[in-house]
Each structure stands twice: as structure tokens, then as C-alpha cells.
Design an enzyme around this catalytic site. Structure first.
Site, PDB file in Angstrom:
ATOM      1  N   LYS A 198      56.005  72.761   6.588  1.00  0.00           N
ATOM      2  CA  LYS A 198      57.434  72.877   6.949  1.00  0.00           C
ATOM      3  C   LYS A 198      57.685  72.099   8.233  1.00  0.00           C
ATOM      4  O   LYS A 198      58.576  71.255   8.300  1.00  0.00           O
ATOM      5  CB  LYS A 198      57.801  74.341   7.153  1.00  0.00           C
ATOM      6  CG  LYS A 198      59.136  74.565   7.859  1.00  0.00           C
ATOM      7  CD  LYS A 198      59.538  76.016   7.977  1.00  0.00           C
ATOM      8  CE  LYS A 198      59.092  76.667   9.223  1.00  0.00           C
ATOM      9  NZ  LYS A 198      59.900  76.383  10.428  1.00  0.00           N
ATOM     10  N   ASN A 199      56.888  72.365   9.262  1.00  0.00           N
ATOM     11  CA  ASN A 199      57.153  71.762  10.565  1.00  0.00           C
ATOM     12  C   ASN A 199      56.699  70.312  10.632  1.00  0.00           C
ATOM     13  O   ASN A 199      57.000  69.616  11.603  1.00  0.00           O
ATOM     14  CB  ASN A 199      56.505  72.599  11.662  1.00  0.00           C
ATOM     15  CG  ASN A 199      57.146  73.976  11.748  1.00  0.00           C
ATOM     16  OD1 ASN A 199      58.209  74.216  11.160  1.00  0.00           O
ATOM     17  ND2 ASN A 199      56.496  74.906  12.421  1.00  0.00           N
ATOM     18  N   ARG A 222      66.683  75.899  13.748  1.00  0.00           N
ATOM     19  CA  ARG A 222      66.496  75.214  15.030  1.00  0.00           C
ATOM     20  C   ARG A 222      66.271  73.731  14.824  1.00  0.00           C
ATOM     21  O   ARG A 222      66.695  72.907  15.625  1.00  0.00           O
ATOM     22  CB  ARG A 222      65.284  75.852  15.713  1.00  0.00           C
ATOM     23  CG  ARG A 222      64.782  75.138  16.932  1.00  0.00           C
ATOM     24  CD  ARG A 222      65.617  75.368  18.131  1.00  0.00           C
ATOM     25  NE  ARG A 222      65.017  74.746  19.306  1.00  0.00           N
ATOM     26  CZ  ARG A 222      65.482  74.906  20.530  1.00  0.00           C
ATOM     27  NH1 ARG A 222      66.537  75.663  20.731  1.00  0.00           N
ATOM     28  NH2 ARG A 222      64.927  74.312  21.556  1.00  0.00           N
ATOM     29  N   CYS A 258      65.045  81.192  14.170  1.00  0.00           N
ATOM     30  CA  CYS A 258      64.434  82.527  14.176  1.00  0.00           C
ATOM     31  C   CYS A 258      64.757  83.285  15.464  1.00  0.00           C
ATOM     32  O   CYS A 258      64.878  82.707  16.537  1.00  0.00           O
ATOM     33  CB  CYS A 258      62.918  82.395  14.071  1.00  0.00           C
ATOM     34  SG  CYS A 258      62.375  82.201  12.370  1.00  0.00           S
ATOM     35  N   ARG A 267      65.657  80.256  23.241  1.00  0.00           N
ATOM     36  CA  ARG A 267      65.492  78.900  22.692  1.00  0.00           C
ATOM     37  C   ARG A 267      66.567  77.921  23.197  1.00  0.00           C
ATOM     38  O   ARG A 267      67.346  77.377  22.431  1.00  0.00           O
ATOM     39  CB  ARG A 267      65.441  78.929  21.161  1.00  0.00           C
ATOM     40  CG  ARG A 267      64.418  79.918  20.648  1.00  0.00           C
ATOM     41  CD  ARG A 267      64.272  79.870  19.166  1.00  0.00           C
ATOM     42  NE  ARG A 267      63.373  78.760  18.768  1.00  0.00           N
ATOM     43  CZ  ARG A 267      62.998  78.586  17.495  1.00  0.00           C
ATOM     44  NH1 ARG A 267      63.463  79.358  16.541  1.00  0.00           N
ATOM     45  NH2 ARG A 267      62.180  77.595  17.182  1.00  0.00           N
ATOM     46  N   ASP A 317      67.750  72.623  26.859  1.00  0.00           N
ATOM     47  CA  ASP A 317      67.907  71.821  28.083  1.00  0.00           C
ATOM     48  C   ASP A 317      66.950  70.633  28.151  1.00  0.00           C
ATOM     49  O   ASP A 317      67.319  69.541  28.590  1.00  0.00           O
ATOM     50  CB  ASP A 317      67.709  72.723  29.311  1.00  0.00           C
ATOM     51  CG  ASP A 317      66.324  73.366  29.319  1.00  0.00           C
ATOM     52  OD1 ASP A 317      66.007  74.081  28.353  1.00  0.00           O
ATOM     53  OD2 ASP A 317      65.544  73.111  30.249  1.00  0.00           O
ATOM     54  N   ASP A 366      52.935  80.731  16.236  1.00  0.00           N
ATOM     55  CA  ASP A 366      53.447  81.085  14.900  1.00  0.00           C
ATOM     56  C   ASP A 366      52.522  82.022  14.147  1.00  0.00           C
ATOM     57  O   ASP A 366      52.939  82.622  13.158  1.00  0.00           O
ATOM     58  CB  ASP A 366      53.690  79.815  14.066  1.00  0.00           C
ATOM     59  CG  ASP A 366      54.833  79.010  14.628  1.00  0.00           C
ATOM     60  OD1 ASP A 366      54.981  77.839  14.232  1.00  0.00           O
ATOM     61  OD2 ASP A 366      55.561  79.534  15.482  1.00  0.00           O
ATOM     62  N   ARG A 371      62.169  80.932   4.088  1.00  0.00           N
ATOM     63  CA  ARG A 371      62.481  79.760   4.930  1.00  0.00           C
ATOM     64  C   ARG A 371      61.259  78.863   5.073  1.00  0.00           C
ATOM     65  O   ARG A 371      61.375  77.650   5.208  1.00  0.00           O
ATOM     66  CB  ARG A 371      62.915  80.217   6.325  1.00  0.00           C
ATOM     67  CG  ARG A 371      64.280  80.853   6.392  1.00  0.00           C
ATOM     68  CD  ARG A 371      64.729  80.951   7.814  1.00  0.00           C
ATOM     69  NE  ARG A 371      64.619  79.647   8.477  1.00  0.00           N
ATOM     70  CZ  ARG A 371      64.617  79.480   9.796  1.00  0.00           C
ATOM     71  NH1 ARG A 371      64.691  80.527  10.599  1.00  0.00           N
ATOM     72  NH2 ARG A 371      64.510  78.276  10.332  1.00  0.00           N
TER      73      ARG A 371
HETATM   74  C1  EPZ Z   1      58.628  74.383  17.013  1.00  0.00           C
HETATM   75  O1  EPZ Z   1      59.810  74.995  17.502  1.00  0.00           O
HETATM   76  C2  EPZ Z   1      58.352  75.042  15.668  1.00  0.00           C
HETATM   77  N1  EPZ Z   1      59.466  74.776  14.759  1.00  0.00           N
HETATM   78  C3  EPZ Z   1      58.186  76.545  15.857  1.00  0.00           C
HETATM   79  O2  EPZ Z   1      57.842  77.103  14.583  1.00  0.00           O
HETATM   80  C4  EPZ Z   1      57.033  76.791  16.835  1.00  0.00           C
HETATM   81  O3  EPZ Z   1      56.941  78.177  17.087  1.00  0.00           O
HETATM   82  C5  EPZ Z   1      57.295  76.045  18.150  1.00  0.00           C
HETATM   83  O4  EPZ Z   1      57.512  74.643  17.882  1.00  0.00           O
HETATM   84  C6  EPZ Z   1      56.138  76.167  19.125  1.00  0.00           C
HETATM   85  O5  EPZ Z   1      54.964  75.663  18.538  1.00  0.00           O
HETATM   86  C7  EPZ Z   1      59.527  73.594  14.123  1.00  0.00           C
HETATM   87  O6  EPZ Z   1      58.683  72.722  14.304  1.00  0.00           O
HETATM   88  C8  EPZ Z   1      60.684  73.390  13.172  1.00  0.00           C
HETATM   89  P1  EPZ Z   1      59.446  74.384  21.445  1.00  0.00           P
HETATM   90  P2  EPZ Z   1      60.542  74.391  18.825  1.00  0.00           P
HETATM   91  O7  EPZ Z   1      60.573  73.477  21.761  1.00  0.00           O
HETATM   92  O8  EPZ Z   1      60.466  72.916  18.781  1.00  0.00           O
HETATM   93  C9  EPZ Z   1      61.352  76.603  25.171  1.00  0.00           C
HETATM   94  C10 EPZ Z   1      58.032  78.545  12.743  1.00  0.00           C
HETATM   95  O9  EPZ Z   1      57.779  79.744  12.628  1.00  0.00           O
HETATM   96  N2  EPZ Z   1      62.294  75.475  25.241  1.00  0.00           N
HETATM   97  O10 EPZ Z   1      58.048  73.891  21.571  1.00  0.00           O
HETATM   98  O11 EPZ Z   1      61.889  75.022  18.923  1.00  0.00           O
HETATM   99  C11 EPZ Z   1      61.593  77.482  23.953  1.00  0.00           C
HETATM  100  O12 EPZ Z   1      62.610  78.413  24.209  1.00  0.00           O
HETATM  101  C12 EPZ Z   1      58.757  78.032  13.969  1.00  0.00           C
HETATM  102  O13 EPZ Z   1      57.695  77.654  11.909  1.00  0.00           O
HETATM  103  C13 EPZ Z   1      63.193  75.405  26.301  1.00  0.00           C
HETATM  104  O14 EPZ Z   1      63.215  76.268  27.188  1.00  0.00           O
HETATM  105  O15 EPZ Z   1      59.611  74.957  19.959  1.00  0.00           O
HETATM  106  C14 EPZ Z   1      60.252  78.130  23.746  1.00  0.00           C
HETATM  107  O16 EPZ Z   1      60.151  79.238  24.606  1.00  0.00           O
HETATM  108  C15 EPZ Z   1      59.189  79.153  14.896  1.00  0.00           C
HETATM  109  N3  EPZ Z   1      64.067  74.360  26.363  1.00  0.00           N
HETATM  110  C16 EPZ Z   1      59.267  77.042  24.180  1.00  0.00           C
HETATM  111  O17 EPZ Z   1      60.026  76.111  24.959  1.00  0.00           O
HETATM  112  C17 EPZ Z   1      64.071  73.373  25.414  1.00  0.00           C
HETATM  113  O18 EPZ Z   1      64.887  72.438  25.522  1.00  0.00           O
HETATM  114  C18 EPZ Z   1      58.629  76.281  23.031  1.00  0.00           C
HETATM  115  O19 EPZ Z   1      59.661  75.723  22.281  1.00  0.00           O
HETATM  116  C19 EPZ Z   1      63.152  73.461  24.342  1.00  0.00           C
HETATM  117  C20 EPZ Z   1      62.275  74.511  24.283  1.00  0.00           C
END
Ligand code: EPZ
Length: 413
Positions: free
Chosen positions: A22-23, A92, A116, A121, A124, A304, A396
Site C-alpha cells: 500500500k505505502n 493522508r 488514520c 499529523r 508543516d 505500523d 483500507r
Molecule cells: C507514512 O505516513 C505511512 N503512510 C504510515 O503508514 C506510517 O505510519 C508513517 O509513514 C511512518 O512510517 C503512508 O506511507 C501512506 P510521517 P506519513 O510523515 O507520511 C509527524 C499505515 O498504517 N509529521 O513519517 O504521514 C507526524 O505527525 C500508515 O499504513 C509532522 O509533524 O508519516 C508523525 O508523528 C499509518 N509534520 C511523524 O511525523 C509533517 O509535516 C511521522 O509522520 C509530517 C509529519
């Protein structure tokens, strides 16, 4: 939403193939609009997030269809640069179309991204990066508007955000000049997105390390690409085998993407054998708790699989400590597991799991995608029947979690 009923007490046994990632495919689908032609994508999982993303592409004027696990996309002549919130709020990953539309048109209007229920999330890191590349960003309550002819920039991420790394790579592929991403995410999905972009003609170096260099090019062209296997789906079933003390073989798996997961399983006493495109696990004697495990950016233990590991450790022989370091509120499944007799205590980002002799089946509610899978694993272990509401969450990201677990000997109705 629909429910499933799991009848516990049957160790997993058997072998199945693992779906495409998926990702892995979601950023590739967004990036495909950077070229004005046809892309053919193989090993795509038939899941809700993919179907929703195809709807977004159709709203943008892209012709796309999915036959079995192959998606054909034709972006010729697409002109729409706006995606309504009714579509973006469902996941997302819709945020990735900001970089893709800026890369193709220099303009985008996107409804607020959803996803989710695992934390605030914010976006910024994405927005700051695009502003550094010269985009004007207007953020309103329900939408984000971005405009500008992107230029290369040096961008240091305050944390190795997977989505932000992907969004910047996509936007930078056709920007004017060189973009360098420092503190970049290193997930396999980042490496695969780079591979897809380079097949299309992009110039990218360093993917998989913390520094990625993208030298913008004028044009990209359509390609045929095969998606990677889903490491989180594979990890879900491996943890289920250990929780039920079973023995399973998974095919179409890249076991190198499961390094940290294999360490945890072996610490619990599981025997693991790697094959060229698969993995075998024997969890018959995997009773041991884990003194300390932390979720971390790749190659650390993936967040995850955190809730699914909780289900597995819930019946280990002793106390385990798990630290969630990625999302500030990925604990909604704990209350549901404790309803089943688990003994899990949440203190800030620390989860103390005291192993119990057995869980008992009872009605529980899935709270989000991976949490639903965790409840299925708990149901496999529990005495009696566990009715789990909100199966839609699983749909999903899992093609068919019931079919897969039943293919491994589980009893689910
Ligand atoms: C990706 O989400 C994955 N989704 C998530 O999988 C996965 O949990 C996550 O990476 C971490 O490995 C997809 O690839 C579609 P991040 P993403 O940006 O990109 C904070 C699943 O179950 N953050 O690495 O949204 C954020 O809030 C899903 O398949 C900011 O603060 O994850 C989080 O606490 C769930 N500001 C942390 O960083 C930003 O601008 C990691 O988020 C961006 C992120």
C-alpha cells in the site's frame, strides 16, 4: 461498517502470498501525473486506499483502470489542478498530490488530507519545504492552495517524515535546479519511489540514505513498473504466527525489509528462515517477552506494527516494554485489547505489557487500520469468539485479511 467474528485457539499453519505494498504504490500513483502519457503499474494491491486514489486521479482528468493487480494510467492532456476535500479527507497520502500537481502544473488546490486516527499529523514539514522551493502556500481550514514554478533548494527535515520526503522528491523531479533533502526518510518505499521516478527519467541520488539529491529535469516519460511487496502486511502475519505459536511460510516477501521485525521475533524465541522471495517462521516456542522495543524510522521497528506487536506480547511469558516514538496518539487499540484480558498500561509514549496466560473473546471495536489487524491477532489467540466491528478500516490496507488468515488455518466468520 461490517464486523468479523474470530474463533480463537487455532495456531496459524500454512502458506500464502503477500500482496503488493500500500505505502509503496500510493506515492507512485501520485508521481505518475508528472509525465504526460501512459504508466502501467503491476502488483498493485486491490485495497480501498488504492481505489480512492484512482478516484482522485479521475477527478484530475486522468484515465485509469485496474485489472486484477495491474493499473493502467493515461495522464495525456489532464488539466484539472484541484481535488475536493470529500476525496482528500479519506487518506493522508492524498497530500502527495500537492507535490505532484506543483511538479506538473506549478499550481494545486487540495482539500485537507485525512487519514488514520493515530495522532494530529500536521503537514508543516511538507509546506515549509515547498515554500523553500518557491511555492506560495495558502492554508485555509478546508483546503490548501499552492502556486509557483518550483526551484531546487537545500531542505533539512526536522524529522525524517516519510510523506514529506516523498512529496519533496516528487515536486523536485521537474523543478529548476538541484534539491537536496537532509535528514530524509530511508524506508523501502522511498527507495522504490526513487526507482519509479528514475525509470521515468528523473535524476535522483542517495535514496535510502539520509541525504537525497534530486536534479530537476524538463520532461519525464511513461513507464511500466512493478510494486514491492507489503512489509507491514507480511509483518502482521508473522506476528500472528508467533502469537498463536504457529508455523507459516510467506511468499512474495522481501525479507530484507523486515530486519527489525525479525530481530524482535527471534528475541521472543521464534525460528526464522529466509528464502529468496519469502520467509518461514516457527513460533512454537516463542514465549519470551521483550525487555525493550522502540518504534523508530526505518530501519528501526515500524510504528505500523506497534499495535499488532502488543497483541503478540499480550500473551508472552513476562513483562515487555514498548516505546512509540513516531505518533503521539497511536494507542487507541490498547483499551480494546484490555477488554479481552490483556494487561497493557500506557504512560506517555511507554507501553508496559504484562503477559497473561490467555485472552478471552468478547465484542471489540477496530479504531483504525493497523489496530483492527491487532484485534484479529488477539482474537486468534483468545479463548472463545471475538466479534470485531469496523472491518472497513482493515479494507483500507489489507486486500482481504480474513482470506489471508483463513489461508493460514484461522477460523473467522
Ligand atoms: C507514512 O505516513 C505511512 N503512510 C504510515 O503508514 C506510517 O505510519 C508513517 O509513514 C511512518 O512510517 C503512508 O506511507 C501512506 P510521517 P506519513 O510523515 O507520511 C509527524 C499505515 O498504517 N509529521 O513519517 O504521514 C507526524 O505527525 C500508515 O499504513 C509532522 O509533524 O508519516 C508523525 O508523528 C499509518 N509534520 C511523524 O511525523 C509533517 O509535516 C511521522 O509522520 C509530517 C509529519
Amino acid at each position: 461498517m461490517k464486523a468479523v467474528e474470530v474463533i480463537g485457539g487455532y495456531p496459524l499453519n500454512g502458506e500464502i502470498k503477500i500482496q503488493g505494498s500500500k505505502n509503496g504504490i500510493l506515492p507512485v500513483l501520485a508521481a505518475s501525473i508528472l509525465q504526460n502519457g501512459v504508466c502501467v503499474l503491476h502488483n498493485c494491491p486491490d485495497i480501498r486506499d488504492v481505489r480512492e486514489t484512482l478516484e482522485i486521479l479521475r477527478e484530475l482528468g486522468v484515465k485509469c483502470e485496474m485489472r486484477k493487480h495491474t493499473i493502467t494510467i493515461d495522464t495525456t492532456g489532464m488539466q484539472n489542478m484541484a481535488i475536493e476535500q470529500e476525496k482528500t479527507e479519506k487518506m493522508r497520502s492524498s497530500l502527495l498530490f500537492l507535490g505532484a500537481l506543483l511538479g506538473r502544473f506549478g499550481e494545486a488546490v487540495l482539500g485537507r488530507a485525512g487519514g488514520c486516527n493515530i495522532g494530529k499529523r500536521p503537514a508543516d514539514i511538507h509546506m515549509n519545504a515547498f515554500q523553500k522551493m518557491g511555492a506560495l502556500i495558502e492554508e485555509q481550514e478546508n483546503f490548501i492552495a499552492a502556486k509557483g514554478r518550483l526551484k531546487g533548494a537545500d531542505i533539512t527535515l526536522r524529522m525524517p517524515s516519510v510523506g514529506a520526503t516523498e512529496n519533496i522528491m516528487i515536486a523536485a523531479a521537474k523543478a529548476e535546479g538541484v534539491t537536496v533533502i537532509y535528514n530524509a526518510a530511508r524506508e523501502p518505499e522511498i527507495i522504490e519511489l526513487a526507482a519509479f521516478l528514475k525509470q521515468m527519467g528523473a535524476e535522483i541520488y542517495g535514496e535510502g540514505s539520509t541525504t537525497i539529491i534530486i536534479s530537476g529535469v524538463k520532461e519525464l516519460h511513461g513507464v511500466e513498473y512493478t510494486n514491492i511487496p507489503d512489509r507491514i502486511v507480511a509483518g502482521t502475519y508473522l506476528l500472528g504466527a508467533v502469537a498463536t505459536r504457529g508455523k507459516i511460510r510467506l511468499h512474495q516477501v522481501n525479507h530484507e525489509h523486515l530486519g527489525a521485525v525479525k530481530v524482535v521475533l527471534r528475541q521472543m524465541g521464534a525460528i526464522i528462515q529466509e528464502m529468496p522471495c519469502g520467509i518461514y517462521v516457527n513460533g512454537e516456542n516463542a514465549y519470551r517477552p521483550i525487555e525493550k522495543v522502540k518504534t523508530e524510522p526505518y530501519p528501526g521497528f515500524p510504528t505500523d506494527l506497534q499495535s499488532i506487536l502488543l497483541s503478540t506480547l499480550a500473551v508472552a511469558e513476562g513483562e515487555s516494554m514498548l516505546y512509540e516514538n513516531i505518533f503521539e496518539n497511536r494507542y487507541l487499540t490498547v483499551a480494546e485489547l484490555n477488554k479481552m484480558g490483556a494487561d497493557i498500561l500506557v504512560d506517555d509514549n511507554k507501553l508496559r505489557i504484562s503477559g497473561v496466560d490467555s485472552l478471552y473473546g468478547c465484542p471489540v471495536e477496530g479504531q483504525e487500520l493497523r489496530g483492527f489487524a491487532a484485534l484479529v491477532v488477539a482474537g486468534l489467540v483468545a479463548d472463545g469468539r471475538t466479534r470485531i466491528e469496523n472491518k472497513g478500516y482493515a479494507e483500507r490496507g489489507y486486500e482481504n485479511i480474513v482470506r489471508d488468515f483463513m489461508g493460514l488455518g484461522a477460523k473467522i466468520i
